[in-house]
Design an enzyme around this catalytic site. Sequence first.
Site, PDB file in Angstrom:
ATOM      1  N   ASP A 256     -10.830   3.200   4.687  1.00 12.99           N
ATOM      2  CA  ASP A 256     -11.169   1.655   4.319  1.00 12.99           C
ATOM      3  C   ASP A 256     -12.921   1.262   4.267  1.00 12.99           C
ATOM      4  OD1 ASP A 256      -9.448  -0.096   4.391  1.00 12.99           O
ATOM      5  OD2 ASP A 256      -8.905   0.061   6.546  1.00 12.99           O
TER       6      ASP A 256
ATOM      7  N   GLN B 137      -4.651  -1.139   9.300  1.00 14.41           N
ATOM      8  CA  GLN B 137      -4.736  -3.044   8.865  1.00 14.41           C
ATOM      9  C   GLN B 137      -5.170  -3.350   9.933  1.00 14.41           C
ATOM     10  OE1 GLN B 137      -3.362  -3.075   6.277  1.00 14.41           O
ATOM     11  NE2 GLN B 137      -3.624  -5.546   6.342  1.00 14.41           N
TER      12      GLN B 137
ATOM     13  N   LYS C 163       0.696  -1.262   0.275  1.00 13.34           N
ATOM     14  CA  LYS C 163      -0.097  -0.361   0.301  1.00 13.34           C
ATOM     15  C   LYS C 163       0.982   1.449  -0.241  1.00 13.34           C
ATOM     16  CE  LYS C 163      -3.482  -2.389   2.703  1.00 13.34           C
ATOM     17  NZ  LYS C 163      -4.765  -2.549   3.593  1.00 13.34           N
TER      18      LYS C 163
HETATM   19  N1  GUN Z   1      -6.767  -6.369   6.544  1.00 14.53           N
HETATM   20  C1  GUN Z   1      -7.515  -7.021   5.160  1.00 14.53           C
HETATM   21  N2  GUN Z   1      -8.216  -6.662   4.588  1.00 14.53           N
HETATM   22  C2  GUN Z   1      -8.471  -6.021   4.957  1.00 14.53           C
HETATM   23  C3  GUN Z   1      -8.449  -3.987   4.477  1.00 14.53           C
HETATM   24  O1  GUN Z   1      -8.708  -4.068   3.289  1.00 14.53           O
HETATM   25  N3  GUN Z   1      -8.198  -2.844   5.276  1.00 14.53           N
HETATM   26  C4  GUN Z   1      -7.496  -3.576   6.462  1.00 14.53           C
HETATM   27  N4  GUN Z   1      -7.073  -2.039   7.118  1.00 14.53           N
HETATM   28  N5  GUN Z   1      -6.738  -4.281   6.862  1.00 14.53           N
HETATM   29  C5  GUN Z   1      -7.723  -5.529   6.049  1.00 14.53           C
END
Ligand code: GUN
Length: 307
Positions: free
Chosen positions: A120, A97, A53
Amino acid sequence: MTIIIDGKKIADGLCEELSQKISILRRKHNIFPCLKVILVNKNPASQIYVRNKQKKAESIGINSETIVLPDNISENKLIEKINELNDDPSVNGTLVQLPLPSHIRAGKVINTVNVEKDVDGFHDENVGRLVKGERNCLVPCTPKGVLHLIKLVETDLSGKNAVVIGRSNIVGKPMLYLLLQENCTVTILHSQSKNLAEYCSKADVVVAAVGKPNFVQESWIKEGAIVIDVGINSVNMKGRTKLIGDVNFDRVKEKAKAITPVPGGVGPMTIAFLMINTVIATCLQKKVEISDFMSLIPVSTVQGTNR
Ligand code: GUN
């Protein structure tokens, strides 16, 4: 001929377009989108996701920082950190995350993120807006990316039968509402569902997000269906680790009209839509007209329909 949907190429194209729009934001408006990612666990998969990311953000002109916190951090300290980012006007997007260590309440933490910085789309308020089909809410990145892929194959989804396998808050549930906004008839299947094959065999669109390698079989799939595989399962094959999806790709591709591979399907789309959400959040905060940025995405996935 089955269409093998090249998610990486599509995501790269979206990010390329987005980077041009970001440079306009910088030059014309003196706005520098900024994304902060908080990582509170040592899960190797999370570390890789977060690194990807940040790398993508930097490569397209989004300022980005990963804040790594110890996994024994208290819930209060984590919340304090998020509030700091909420109060910092130079920060446009905050992502925590998941998963979080078990002593921390994920729901409480997610709802601490400022709704406007919730790239998110996990905050209760953004979830509520999505459910109601309201405009300008931030929608979870993976389902948004999945819908984009489906709509590249089939622009009009009205009246189509869609099956979503998996009911997670991150993928399954928001996927349901996005497909509903497209006027699909949507069925959610989950671990307690019976007769999965029967539901899938009537589906024009199948989205698998269940976390079980090779779970979806070709006998379940209707000839000509669109099959999207959200699963990323790490399996050991002859002493080597390999990533495979929830769909038995080699077999299902013989029946599907279009199918995503793993890797190289949905994964890069999640990151592309995180970048798009960061720019949308920035524009909403800075009161910059966002219609320019919406041209990247099928309109109904951002605006909702108010029905
Ligand atoms: N863990 C797995 N997928 C995601 C996501 O799309 N966002 C976040 N914050 N954590 C994750």
